[in-house]
Design an enzyme around this catalytic site. Structure first.
Site, PDB file in Angstrom:
ATOM      1  N   HIS A 143       0.761  -1.375  -0.091  1.00  0.00           N
ATOM      2  CA  HIS A 143       0.058   0.198   0.139  1.00  0.00           C
ATOM      3  C   HIS A 143       0.993   1.163   0.115  1.00  0.00           C
ATOM      4  CE1 HIS A 143      -3.105  -2.778   1.611  1.00  0.00           C
ATOM      5  NE2 HIS A 143      -2.245  -3.177   2.642  1.00  0.00           N
ATOM      6  N   SER A 192      -7.532   1.147   3.081  1.00  0.00           N
ATOM      7  CA  SER A 192      -8.826   1.455   3.687  1.00  0.00           C
ATOM      8  C   SER A 192      -8.886   3.054   4.118  1.00  0.00           C
ATOM      9  CB  SER A 192      -9.396   0.697   4.742  1.00  0.00           C
ATOM     10  OG  SER A 192      -8.574   0.712   5.801  1.00  0.00           O
ATOM     11  N   ARG A 243     -10.948  -3.649  -4.996  1.00  0.00           N
ATOM     12  CA  ARG A 243     -10.964  -4.452  -3.730  1.00  0.00           C
ATOM     13  C   ARG A 243     -12.423  -4.056  -2.917  1.00  0.00           C
ATOM     14  NH1 ARG A 243      -6.992  -3.079   1.635  1.00  0.00           N
ATOM     15  NH2 ARG A 243      -6.776  -5.467   2.004  1.00  0.00           N
ATOM     16  N   ARG A 301     -13.608  -3.649  11.461  1.00  0.00           N
ATOM     17  CA  ARG A 301     -12.836  -2.667  11.876  1.00  0.00           C
ATOM     18  C   ARG A 301     -12.079  -1.622  10.836  1.00  0.00           C
ATOM     19  NH1 ARG A 301      -7.343  -4.342  11.191  1.00  0.00           N
ATOM     20  NH2 ARG A 301      -7.287  -6.310  10.695  1.00  0.00           N
ATOM     21  N   TYR A 358     -11.313  -9.131   0.972  1.00  0.00           N
ATOM     22  CA  TYR A 358     -10.744  -9.246   2.452  1.00  0.00           C
ATOM     23  C   TYR A 358     -12.017  -9.554   3.373  1.00  0.00           C
ATOM     24  CZ  TYR A 358      -7.549  -8.078   6.167  1.00  0.00           C
ATOM     25  OH  TYR A 358      -6.647  -8.328   7.398  1.00  0.00           O
ATOM     26  N   HIS A 366      -4.933 -12.377   2.110  1.00  0.00           N
ATOM     27  CA  HIS A 366      -4.382 -12.968   3.261  1.00  0.00           C
ATOM     28  C   HIS A 366      -5.209 -14.307   3.669  1.00  0.00           C
ATOM     29  CE1 HIS A 366      -2.894  -9.109   3.193  1.00  0.00           C
ATOM     30  NE2 HIS A 366      -3.754  -8.391   3.818  1.00  0.00           N
ATOM     31  N   ASP A 384       2.793  -6.602   2.039  1.00  0.00           N
ATOM     32  CA  ASP A 384       1.716  -5.921   2.869  1.00  0.00           C
ATOM     33  C   ASP A 384       2.409  -4.687   3.417  1.00  0.00           C
ATOM     34  OD1 ASP A 384      -0.809  -5.550   4.310  1.00  0.00           O
ATOM     35  OD2 ASP A 384      -0.001  -6.091   6.134  1.00  0.00           O
TER      36      ASP A 384
HETATM   37  O1  LIG Z   1      -5.880  -6.046   8.460  1.00  0.00           O
HETATM   38  C1  LIG Z   1      -5.483  -4.700   8.315  1.00  0.00           C
HETATM   39  O2  LIG Z   1      -5.532  -3.998   9.104  1.00  0.00           O
HETATM   40  C2  LIG Z   1      -5.373  -4.553   7.008  1.00  0.00           C
HETATM   41  C3  LIG Z   1      -5.748  -3.258   6.588  1.00  0.00           C
HETATM   42  C4  LIG Z   1      -5.698  -2.891   5.224  1.00  0.00           C
HETATM   43  C5  LIG Z   1      -6.260  -1.444   4.937  1.00  0.00           C
HETATM   44  O3  LIG Z   1      -6.649  -0.690   5.574  1.00  0.00           O
HETATM   45  O4  LIG Z   1      -6.277  -1.320   3.550  1.00  0.00           O
HETATM   46  O5  LIG Z   1      -5.184  -3.486   4.195  1.00  0.00           O
HETATM   47  C6  LIG Z   1      -4.710  -4.960   4.579  1.00  0.00           C
HETATM   48  O6  LIG Z   1      -4.279  -5.550   3.517  1.00  0.00           O
HETATM   49  C7  LIG Z   1      -4.787  -5.275   5.973  1.00  0.00           C
END
Ligand SMILES: O=C(O)c1cc(C(=O)O)oc(=O)c1
Length: 295
Positions: free
Chosen positions: A32, A76, A123, A129, A156, A180, A248
């Site tokens: 990211h 996110s 995505r 959360r 996800y 994941h 990641d």
């Molecule tokens: O498990 C997480 O907190 C997480 C968060 C994000 C995101 O905030 O996009 O992306 C990921 O791949 C994993």
């Protein structure tokens, strides 16, 4: 680690060099960028406020780890404004592509613009959360609309909702990549209920892929991630053409357990023990999804 504005750093500034040397052309297929916030502010709905982790830092890590390309997945904290992700791709000298998060009301013209900017997937995030809502019907509509672009969807979710996800995933008309591995409890081992449930999902359709990522999130015992390796290696061996790997980085939300990216690279030969498995995981598979015109 928090700065004076309360913004968190979830990545190490001093990753080790890995002992393992990835093959030429290896792709970090899950990473990211955060900001920089002055140019690309975080969403008003962001659930965390990270420090800047822009493309320059990402590409420095790529080179440090001996990797060649990146797939930047919209984090996110940036909501549905893909500016930071597009900026990362634009700065990569064609060595990055991306996965966007979109408002389901997005226009076809805007989808075309994302494609021009190097986006190759969308995505859908189901983690409570991280996001306020995950509207399945609207997501399905998006999945139908991106088909003409040759994109896939990245989903996800966590292991406890895998059964609830099955009908939704079955209805998606484009290839699917599960982030994941749907977060199995790796302490259950390779034949535990979470891995068995996940394998049945992989067996349900031939165009469902997964990312064998995040030992740092999934293995509570930490390095050297023995439980992760034991649970994940059989998956890589049994589904060698449908697995992707990534760092990641910058490890959203991992501030109390910051992984060493060099150590994450050293997990690769333990989950993909032969040069052929490594080449598929790191080169052939991500190239098929993200740079098909070069295959
Ligand atoms: O498990 C997480 O907190 C997480 C968060 C994000 C995101 O905030 O996009 O992306 C990921 O791949 C994993």
């Amino acid at each position: 680690m928090k700065d004076e504005q309360g913004r968190v750093r979830s990545w190490t500034l001093e990753p080790s060099k890995a002992r393992y040397t990835p093959p030429p052309g290896a792709v970090d297929a899950h990473c990211h960028v955060f900001g920089p916030a002055a140019a690309f502010p975080f969403s008003a709905k962001a659930k965390y406020q990270p420090q800047d982790a822009g493309p320059e830092a990402l590409f420095a890590l790529r080179d440090h780890l001996g990797l060649a390309r990146n797939v930047i997945v919209q984090a996110s904290c940036h909501g549905t404004d893909n500016g930071a992700t597009l900026n990362g791709i634009a700065k990569s000298a064609r060595r990055a592509r991306g996965v966007a998060v979109v408002d389901p009301a997005i226009s076809d013209a805007e989808l075309d613009r994302l494609h021009q900017g190097g986006i190759r997937g969308v995505r859908f995030n189901f983690l409570k959360r991280l996001v306020d809502d995950a509207p399945k019907e609207k997501f399905l509509d998006v999945a139908r609309r991106i088909r003409r672009l040759g994109w896939h969807v990245v989903v996800y979710f966590e292991a406890d909702i895998i059964d609830e996800m099955r009908p939704f995933l079955a209805a998606i008309p484009v290839p699917i990549v599960i982030d994941h591995m749907g977060r199995p409890d790796v302490a259950q081992g390779p034949d535990g209920p979470d891995m068995r449930a996940f394998r049945s999902l992989l067996d349900s359709r031939g165009d469902l892929w997964t990312k064998v990522t995040c030992p740092d999130r999934l293995d509570a015992n930490g390095p050297p991630y023995e439980d992760f390796v034991a649970a994940v290696r059989p998956l890589v061996e049994d589904y060698p053409d449908r697995v992707l790997w990534g760092t990641d980085w910058p490890h959203p939300n991992m501030e109390s357990n910051i992984p060493n990216d060099g150590a994450l690279v050293d997990v690769i030969p333990r989950i993909a023990p032969t040069p052929e498995l490594q080449r598929k995981l790191l080169v052939d598979n991500p190239m098929r999804l993200y740079w098909p015109e070069e295959c």
